[in-house]
Design an enzyme around this catalytic site. Sequence first.
Site, PDB file in Angstrom:
ATOM      1  CD  GLU A  37      21.070 -14.006 -17.506  1.00 18.72           C
ATOM      2  OE1 GLU A  37      20.562 -14.313 -18.595  1.00 18.72           O
ATOM      3  OE2 GLU A  37      21.439 -14.841 -16.666  1.00 18.72           O
ATOM      4  CG  HIS A  38      17.798 -12.710 -14.586  1.00 20.41           C
ATOM      5  ND1 HIS A  38      18.466 -13.875 -14.888  1.00 20.41           N
ATOM      6  CD2 HIS A  38      17.013 -12.453 -15.657  1.00 20.41           C
ATOM      7  CE1 HIS A  38      18.106 -14.300 -16.082  1.00 20.41           C
ATOM      8  NE2 HIS A  38      17.214 -13.460 -16.572  1.00 20.41           N
TER       9      HIS A  38
END
Length: 330
Positions: A321-322
């Site tokens: 996600e990050h």
Amino acid sequence: MKVSRITWDGTDPRGAAARLRALQPASGEVAEPVARIIDEVARGGDAAVLAAQERYGGARPVGLRVEPADVEAARAAAPDELAASLELAAENITRVAEAEAMADLRVTLPQGQSVRLRSVPVASAGAYAPGGNAAYPSSVLMCCIPAKVAGVERVAVASPPGSSGEANPAVLAAAAIAGADEVYAAGGVQAIAALALGTESIAAVDVIVGPGNRYVQEAKRQLYGRVGIDGSAGPSELMVICDSSARSAWVALDLCAQAEHGDDGLLVVASADAETLDEVERETAAAVSARPGAVGDAPLALVEVPSTDAARELADALAPEHLELDCEGA
């Protein structure tokens, strides 16, 4: 955190990514308890929401509905620096949302027919802001402001109360700044179920948006069709690619910030420098000990890779996600 030390030889990045994913708890494990809570809320309404909040959230809300005067009071009482930050973020989010709103377009085709493309707002939306071990006023702004820009008439915020049974003041301040119409001190599956199905105090909404842990995501998945959802975001994740130039203390703080979201996320640090991984591990342990009760047991994998390029290939396969690049030439 649950720390794993892994050495990867650079071959089969997809297989390595799958092994990292296996460190996360399986989302399917929560399907049965989520279904049970949804059923309880469907049958019990407000009383079931309050009971579930006390059982799973640790505190019974002082009241489900936060009075509008209390929401505005939180905005007025917010520290100047926090208020200024929220106001600035709100302005920026508004500008992007306005640019994103689709124009009313009409296309005439060669055969003579025309097609009209336009965005029509739903009547109501529920915005979920997680609580967990921290408060996320940013989620309130990111969910409510685009809805208001789109023309949604009723926006209801749900967020878990703290140990006192009251909603977090920063969340309330953000709700006031974002123009939320209603705020409810409820979190987890019970909040999603209440927004989707309606209770005596909470009118059902058309769409539910916002992040959350695997219980929240599973609740949205099970209720999809009875209510619209923004999507299934999954648990929060962070992968850091770093080398000897990285500030390990900063990396450790970023890891803690993600771990605060819950124990079901995934944290990965990849480096070709073993000493950097050692330092990140030490700094992370120190950061965790300085925040008792805030971080939890999220899995952290420290992966020694043959090169920074190999770490990049692993990141492509993992698709976190990050992704944070803390290395020379980033």
